[in-house]
Structures are given as structure tokens and as C-alpha cells.
Scaffold this motif. Structure first.
Motif, PDB file in Angstrom:
ATOM      1  N   GLU A  39     -42.454  29.282  86.393  1.00 56.40           N
ATOM      2  CA  GLU A  39     -41.064  29.446  85.950  1.00 56.40           C
ATOM      3  C   GLU A  39     -40.991  29.649  84.441  1.00 56.40           C
ATOM      4  N   TYR A  40     -41.726  28.814  83.702  1.00 58.15           N
ATOM      5  CA  TYR A  40     -41.773  28.947  82.249  1.00 58.15           C
ATOM      6  C   TYR A  40     -42.241  30.344  81.855  1.00 58.15           C
ATOM      7  N   ASP A  41     -43.352  30.761  82.459  1.00 53.84           N
ATOM      8  CA  ASP A  41     -43.925  32.063  82.110  1.00 53.84           C
ATOM      9  C   ASP A  41     -42.946  33.200  82.360  1.00 53.84           C
ATOM     10  N   GLU A  42     -42.245  33.121  83.478  1.00 54.01           N
ATOM     11  CA  GLU A  42     -41.260  34.164  83.795  1.00 54.01           C
ATOM     12  C   GLU A  42     -40.128  34.161  82.768  1.00 54.01           C
ATOM     13  N   GLN A  43     -39.652  32.973  82.441  1.00 52.98           N
ATOM     14  CA  GLN A  43     -38.568  32.858  81.465  1.00 52.98           C
ATOM     15  C   GLN A  43     -39.027  33.354  80.096  1.00 52.98           C
ATOM     16  N   VAL A  44     -40.227  32.969  79.686  1.00 54.58           N
ATOM     17  CA  VAL A  44     -40.752  33.394  78.389  1.00 54.58           C
ATOM     18  C   VAL A  44     -40.918  34.909  78.367  1.00 54.58           C
ATOM     19  N   ARG A  45     -41.407  35.473  79.454  1.00 52.13           N
ATOM     20  CA  ARG A  45     -41.571  36.934  79.544  1.00 52.13           C
ATOM     21  C   ARG A  45     -40.214  37.630  79.373  1.00 52.13           C
ATOM     22  N   ASN A  46     -39.193  37.110  80.038  1.00 56.19           N
ATOM     23  CA  ASN A  46     -37.848  37.694  79.912  1.00 56.19           C
ATOM     24  C   ASN A  46     -37.320  37.566  78.487  1.00 56.19           C
ATOM     25  N   LEU A  47     -37.545  36.414  77.885  1.00 60.09           N
ATOM     26  CA  LEU A  47     -37.097  36.212  76.505  1.00 60.09           C
ATOM     27  C   LEU A  47     -37.824  37.141  75.536  1.00 60.09           C
ATOM     28  N   ARG A  48     -39.111  37.331  75.749  1.00 59.76           N
ATOM     29  CA  ARG A  48     -39.883  38.242  74.884  1.00 59.76           C
ATOM     30  C   ARG A  48     -39.356  39.676  75.009  1.00 59.76           C
ATOM     31  N   GLU A  49     -38.988  40.073  76.237  1.00 60.82           N
ATOM     32  CA  GLU A  49     -38.423  41.411  76.422  1.00 60.82           C
ATOM     33  C   GLU A  49     -37.109  41.551  75.669  1.00 60.82           C
ATOM     34  N   GLN A  50     -36.258  40.533  75.766  1.00 58.21           N
ATOM     35  CA  GLN A  50     -34.992  40.574  75.042  1.00 58.21           C
ATOM     36  C   GLN A  50     -35.232  40.558  73.536  1.00 58.21           C
ATOM     37  N   GLN A  51     -36.248  39.825  73.122  1.00 59.40           N
ATOM     38  CA  GLN A  51     -36.598  39.790  71.708  1.00 59.40           C
ATOM     39  C   GLN A  51     -37.025  41.172  71.235  1.00 59.40           C
ATOM     40  N   GLN A  52     -37.803  41.874  72.038  1.00 54.95           N
ATOM     41  CA  GLN A  52     -38.228  43.237  71.685  1.00 54.95           C
ATOM     42  C   GLN A  52     -37.029  44.174  71.622  1.00 54.95           C
ATOM     43  N   ASP A  53     -36.087  44.021  72.558  1.00 56.81           N
ATOM     44  CA  ASP A  53     -34.871  44.834  72.535  1.00 56.81           C
ATOM     45  C   ASP A  53     -34.079  44.587  71.252  1.00 56.81           C
ATOM     46  N   ALA A  54     -33.960  43.320  70.882  1.00 54.50           N
ATOM     47  CA  ALA A  54     -33.229  42.972  69.663  1.00 54.50           C
ATOM     48  C   ALA A  54     -33.931  43.557  68.443  1.00 54.50           C
ATOM     49  N   ARG A  55     -35.252  43.473  68.410  1.00 56.23           N
ATOM     50  CA  ARG A  55     -36.001  44.045  67.287  1.00 56.23           C
ATOM     51  C   ARG A  55     -35.813  45.561  67.227  1.00 56.23           C
ATOM     52  N   ALA A  56     -35.770  46.213  68.406  1.00 59.38           N
ATOM     53  CA  ALA A  56     -35.545  47.662  68.442  1.00 59.38           C
ATOM     54  C   ALA A  56     -34.171  48.003  67.858  1.00 59.38           C
ATOM     55  N   LYS A  57     -33.172  47.189  68.183  1.00 59.52           N
ATOM     56  CA  LYS A  57     -31.832  47.405  67.617  1.00 59.52           C
ATOM     57  C   LYS A  57     -31.861  47.236  66.103  1.00 59.52           C
ATOM     58  N   LEU A  58     -32.633  46.281  65.645  1.00 61.23           N
ATOM     59  CA  LEU A  58     -32.766  46.070  64.209  1.00 61.23           C
ATOM     60  C   LEU A  58     -33.409  47.283  63.544  1.00 61.23           C
ATOM     61  N   MET A  59     -34.388  47.876  64.209  1.00 62.57           N
ATOM     62  CA  MET A  59     -35.038  49.084  63.683  1.00 62.57           C
ATOM     63  C   MET A  59     -34.043  50.245  63.637  1.00 62.57           C
ATOM     64  N   GLU A  60     -33.197  50.355  64.663  1.00 65.49           N
ATOM     65  CA  GLU A  60     -32.166  51.402  64.657  1.00 65.49           C
ATOM     66  C   GLU A  60     -31.246  51.208  63.462  1.00 65.49           C
ATOM     67  N   LEU A  61     -30.907  49.964  63.209  1.00 61.48           N
ATOM     68  CA  LEU A  61     -30.051  49.639  62.074  1.00 61.48           C
ATOM     69  C   LEU A  61     -30.721  50.060  60.763  1.00 61.48           C
ATOM     70  N   ASP A  62     -32.022  49.803  60.651  1.00 60.85           N
ATOM     71  CA  ASP A  62     -32.767  50.192  59.453  1.00 60.85           C
ATOM     72  C   ASP A  62     -32.744  51.696  59.252  1.00 60.85           C
ATOM     73  N   ASP A  63     -32.841  52.432  60.347  1.00 62.65           N
ATOM     74  CA  ASP A  63     -32.910  53.891  60.269  1.00 62.65           C
ATOM     75  C   ASP A  63     -31.556  54.547  59.993  1.00 62.65           C
ATOM     76  N   ALA A  64     -30.489  53.800  60.204  1.00 62.23           N
ATOM     77  CA  ALA A  64     -29.144  54.361  59.998  1.00 62.23           C
ATOM     78  C   ALA A  64     -28.889  54.551  58.507  1.00 62.23           C
ATOM     79  N   SER A  65     -28.347  55.691  58.180  1.00 61.80           N
ATOM     80  CA  SER A  65     -28.098  55.991  56.772  1.00 61.80           C
ATOM     81  C   SER A  65     -26.631  55.783  56.429  1.00 61.80           C
TER      82      SER A  65
END
Length: 95
Positions: A39-65
Motif C-alpha cells: 500500500e505504501y509503495d503504491e501511494q508513494v508511486r502515485n505521489l511521485r507521479e504527481q510530483q513529476q507533473d507538478a515539476r513539469a508545470k513549473l518547467m512550463e512556467l519557467d519557459d513562459a515569457s
């Protein structure tokens, strides 16, 4: 410091806090029984995916002029809210 950089730093700091909380959950998983670990592993995996999504949004923000970053702000905040809620829920459940 301009508004975009200040906003980015705030988001980066919060992302670092969530990373630390996810790491704690992952460490607890290593100590848990086999059933709980799954259960922990599944939850952590889901959280890591959401973390990657959030980081991707942050990168989009960086690229915005110019002022275009403000248009992305809503999507970034939605990703942050989703990740924050998921971390809080996991912390309650497993913490």
C-alpha cells in the motif's frame, strides 16, 4: 526580484517540502509489513507521479515569457493543490 521569480521560488520551496514528506513515507514503507508495504509503495508511486507533473508545470512556467506565465498560473496552482491534498491524505493515512 520580479513577481515570476518570487512565485517560482515559493513553489520550489513547497515542492521540496513535499519531496521530504514523500521520502518519509517511502522510508516508513521499508519498515512496514509486506501487506502494508504494498500500500505504501503504491501511494508513494502515485505521489511521485504527481510530483513529476507538478515539476513539469513549473518547467512550463519557467519557459513562459513576459506576462504569459500568469496565464499558466492557474494550471500550476491546480497541480500544486492536487499534490498537496494527496500528500496530506497519505500522511493522515500512513502517518
Amino acid at each position: 526580484m520580479d513577481e515570476k521569480n518570487a512565485y517560482r521560488r515559493k513553489l520550489e520551496a513547497r515542492l521540496d517540502q513535499w519531496r521530504a514528506e514523500i521520502d518519509k513515507l517511502q522510508n516508513k514503507a521499508a519498515e512496514a509489513s509486506a501487506d502494508a508495504r504494498q500500500e505504501y509503495d503504491e501511494q508513494v508511486r502515485n505521489l511521485r507521479e504527481q510530483q513529476q507533473d507538478a515539476r513539469a508545470k513549473l518547467m512550463e512556467l519557467d519557459d513562459a515569457s513576459g506576462e504569459a506565465w500568469k496565464d499558466l498560473k492557474k494550471g500550476v496552482e491546480r497541480a500544486w493543490d492536487d499534490l498537496g491534498a494527496a500528500v496530506k491524505k497519505a500522511r493522515k493515512r500512513f502517518g
